[in-house]
Design an enzyme around this catalytic site. Structure first.
Site, mmCIF file in Angstrom:
data_model
loop_
_atom_site.group_PDB
_atom_site.id
_atom_site.type_symbol
_atom_site.label_atom_id
_atom_site.label_comp_id
_atom_site.label_asym_id
_atom_site.label_seq_id
_atom_site.Cartn_x
_atom_site.Cartn_y
_atom_site.Cartn_z
ATOM 1 N N ILE A 45 0.833 -1.207 0.000
ATOM 2 C CA ILE A 45 0.000 0.000 0.000
ATOM 3 C C ILE A 45 0.867 1.256 0.000
ATOM 4 C CG2 ILE A 45 -1.626 1.335 1.427
ATOM 5 C CD1 ILE A 45 -2.940 -1.323 2.213
ATOM 6 N N ASN A 120 2.550 4.626 7.304
ATOM 7 C CA ASN A 120 1.969 3.438 6.681
ATOM 8 C C ASN A 120 2.647 2.146 7.124
ATOM 9 O OD1 ASN A 120 0.811 1.728 4.330
ATOM 10 N ND2 ASN A 120 3.024 1.702 3.980
ATOM 11 N N TYR A 185 -0.958 -7.054 17.248
ATOM 12 C CA TYR A 185 -1.361 -6.189 16.139
ATOM 13 C C TYR A 185 -2.641 -5.419 16.481
ATOM 14 C CZ TYR A 185 -2.592 -4.810 11.337
ATOM 15 O OH TYR A 185 -2.924 -4.109 10.212
ATOM 16 N N LYS A 189 -2.854 -1.357 16.871
ATOM 17 C CA LYS A 189 -3.713 -0.544 16.004
ATOM 18 C C LYS A 189 -4.757 0.218 16.808
ATOM 19 C CE LYS A 189 -1.928 -1.205 11.932
ATOM 20 N NZ LYS A 189 -1.152 -0.104 11.304
#
Ligand SMILES: *[C@@H]1O[C@H](CO)[C@@H](O)[C@H](O)[C@H]1NC(C)=O
Ligand SMILES: *[C@@H]1O[C@H](CO)[C@@H](O)[C@H](O)[C@H]1NC(C)=O
Length: 214
Positions: A45, A120, A185, A189
């Site tokens: 991405i 990112n 994770y 996040k």
């Protein structure tokens, strides 16, 4: 308006389009004169975001851990730039504080300013509470997915204040929806989402917008 562009952008880049198709968006926005730093831009991405900002006229910083990947993406970014602006290439490891500092310093030294910081880069290893090396995986995930973001924002604020710049944190649905086997994770996040909210409050009055995309 920018958030709409970025949403379109993410939907385009996640499909790994061939280079010719980036040209479809060439007239959608104009980032001529803007400097954009995207972490983790040597693949995936991040690579797509770097290419799209480049074709829209921006000066772009391409960075990642592997020199060969950084070089490959930089070459394609240059090719897409309407004025053939050469991107800055920085090979570095975001788990090393000195590499993060080098990334920011080289950006300012090369382009003289920063308009957009896109956080990112991230890793998403499997992790469970009972795994043997949990703490190692936990630290590695938090170092890249959260600590490096905090350090980069900390070091970029003086520059973003001068340009009325913007910060975009690439998060994940994992920040709000728990996933089994993704303990570190999901927690990182969720932390990133709250970091973004707090910083939007703190930096908004200084003219810096902070947003998250997931
Ligand atoms: C973008 O803006 C610059 C001036 O800021 C102008 O020279 C350029 O032609 C514009 N590009 C497009 C594609 O409109
Ligand atoms: C930033 O925003 C302020 C307030 O709107 C404005 O006065 C200033 O000229 C802007 N600076 C830049 C570099 O755009």
């Amino acid at each position: 308006m920018k958030s709409i562009l970025l949403l379109a952008l993410i939907s385009i880049v996640s499909a790994d389009f061939p280079i010719e198709q980036y040209k479809d968006v060439i007239n959608s926005r104009n980032f001529t004169g803007k400097v954009v730093l995207i972490t983790g831009s040597s693949s995936g991405i991040g690579e797509g975001i770097a290419k799209l900002f480049s074709i829209l006229g921006a000066n772009v910083v391409v960075t990642g851990r592997k020199a060969a990947d950084v070089q490959r993406v930089a070459k394609e970014v240059l090719e897409l730039s309407p004025k053939k602006l050469k991107p800055l290439e920085v090979v570095g490891d975001l788990t090393k504080a000195e590499d993060v500092t080098k990334l920011m310093d080289n950006t300012i030294k090369t382009f003289g300013k920063l308009d957009v910081l896109v956080n990112n880069a991230g890793i998403y290893p499997e992790s469970t509470i009972e795994m043997k090396n949990l703490m190692e995986v936990w630290d590695q995930t938090f170092n890249i997915d959260l600590r490096a973001v905090v350090q980069l924002i900390h070091q970029s604020v003086p520059h973003l204040e001068k340009t009325n710049g913007t910060i975009i944190d690439i998060s994940s649905i994992a920040g709000i929806r728990p996933g089994a086997y993704a303990l570190a994770y999901c927690a990182a996040k969720a932390g990133l989402d709250m970091l973004t909210r707090v910083l939007a409050l703190e930096l908004g009055p200084k003219g810096i917008r902070v947003n998250t995309l997931k």
